[in-house]
Enzyme design. Structure first.
Site, PDB file in Angstrom:
ATOM      1  N   GLU A 214      -3.136   9.901   3.743  1.00 58.83           N
ATOM      2  CA  GLU A 214      -4.436   9.823   4.527  1.00 58.83           C
ATOM      3  C   GLU A 214      -4.536  10.645   5.540  1.00 58.83           C
ATOM      4  O   GLU A 214      -3.987  11.465   5.321  1.00 58.83           O
ATOM      5  CB  GLU A 214      -4.030   8.541   5.763  1.00 58.83           C
ATOM      6  CG  GLU A 214      -4.182   7.275   4.877  1.00 58.83           C
ATOM      7  CD  GLU A 214      -4.475   6.435   5.924  1.00 58.83           C
ATOM      8  OE1 GLU A 214      -3.394   5.313   6.704  1.00 58.83           O
ATOM      9  OE2 GLU A 214      -5.576   5.594   6.458  1.00 58.83           O
TER      10      GLU A 214
ATOM     11  N   GLU B 194       1.078  -1.049   0.074  1.00 62.22           N
ATOM     12  CA  GLU B 194      -0.042   0.000   0.794  1.00 62.22           C
ATOM     13  C   GLU B 194       1.058   1.516  -0.472  1.00 62.22           C
ATOM     14  O   GLU B 194       1.935   1.259   0.688  1.00 62.22           O
ATOM     15  CB  GLU B 194      -0.652   0.026   0.882  1.00 62.22           C
ATOM     16  CG  GLU B 194      -2.064  -0.814   1.057  1.00 62.22           C
ATOM     17  CD  GLU B 194      -2.962  -0.357   2.709  1.00 62.22           C
ATOM     18  OE1 GLU B 194      -3.662  -0.894   2.560  1.00 62.22           O
ATOM     19  OE2 GLU B 194      -3.509   0.650   2.916  1.00 62.22           O
TER      20      GLU B 194
END
Ligand SMILES: *[C@@H]1O[C@H](CO)[C@@H](O)[C@H](O)[C@H]1NC(C)=O
Length: 278
Positions: free
Chosen positions: A128, A124
């Site tokens: 965020e 990943e």
């Protein structure tokens, strides 16, 4: 592109992959099973303007039982009630390259907005955001400086924890900004409005980790990190419990621009090193 349009990846299997919390779960993980080849982005470039859509565009999958509205404001991801987690992801995978997402994150304490590249082996590369800056005090920041949180998982293992980088005077919940990730066999870089906020070189990969090198899809979404039913640490990380009195909280995405470094028909994991990435 090879004549078959198929490339192989991932030689060193047999690694003990550790799977941690909060990770996106693939339908089939090639580290654990033999999986079907995955549809690749065949073009070098893919661009979509969500402000011109009025229904879910082809090329994207919306998470089950979730609603994303397409309006002249863009794609609207709304946290309106407990449990909402509007998310959508590309139907295709890309291998290296860059994406740009023009978006305005959802406001609200504990509400998480994200733009994530992730793969079937649980690599990943994340951006965020939390609507209240992950609980940083004071909020909003007196100096007007917000920071960006980035995150790397390598085959399911968190690389360096959620890292915040380079504060700047942008207001992600009030203004649209362009967030970009660029990655290939040598590096990963994150940008805000074309300014690099973090860069990681493959040669600096910490021992015990594998530099992310698997085909990725792009996922955009909002979820309730501060849902009081989440575990304590998740709520803390998210910035505290969500205050439903201020709901709904909406993230808006105007456009997505993807450049695929190694376009193909499909990507297939093999047990041999044939990767274009090496
Ligand atoms: C998409 O990104 C590519 C590569 O950065 C760029 O050349 C192109 O102009 C962008 N397209 C749009 C519509 O912004």
């Amino acid at each position: 592109m090879g004549s078959s349009g198929i490339i192989g990846l991932l030689g060193v299997l047999g690694l003990a992959a550790q799977f941690t919390n909060a990770q996106l779960e693939p339908d089939c993980n090639p580290l654990k099973a033999v999986c079907e080849p995955k549809k690749a982005l065949f073009e070098e470039n893919y661009y979509i303007d969500f402000t011109k859509q009025s229904s879910p565009p082809s090329g994207w999958t919306i998470a089950n039982n979730e609603v994303i509205n397409f309006t002249p404001n863009g794609a609207e991801f709304t946290y309106g009630k407990k449990g909402d987690a509007p998310n959508m992801w590309t139907d295709f995978y890309m291998l290296g390259g860059r994406y740009d997402v023009e978006m305005k994150i959802a406001p609200g304490q504990g509400v998480i907005s994200s733009a994530v590249l992730w793969s079937d082996v649980q690599d990943e590369i994340d951006f965020e955001f939390s609507g209240n800056q992950f609980g940083q005090k004071p909020f909003p920041p007196q100096d007007g400086m917000w920071s960006v949180e980035t995150n790397i998982f390598a085959r399911g293992k968190m690389w360096d924890g959620a890292a915040t980088y380079q504060k700047d005077t942008f207001k992600p919940a009030e203004q649209f900004h362009k967030y970009s990730v660029e990655w290939d066999e040598k590096h990963m870089s994150w940008y805000v409005d074309d300014k690099v906020v973090r860069s990681v070189q493959a040669k600096d990969t910490p021992s015990g980790f594998v530099f992310p090198q698997s085909p990725m899809k792009l996922q955009l979404g909002v979820w309730g990190g501060g849902d009081p039913d989440n575990n304590h640490w998740t709520v803390e990380w998210a910035g505290g419990e969500i205050d439903m009195k201020g709901a709904p909280y909406t993230m808006l995405v105007k456009s997505v621009n993807i450049t695929n470094k190694y376009p193909a028909d499909q990507y297939r994991y093999t047990d041999k090193w044939e990767s274009r990435f090496h």
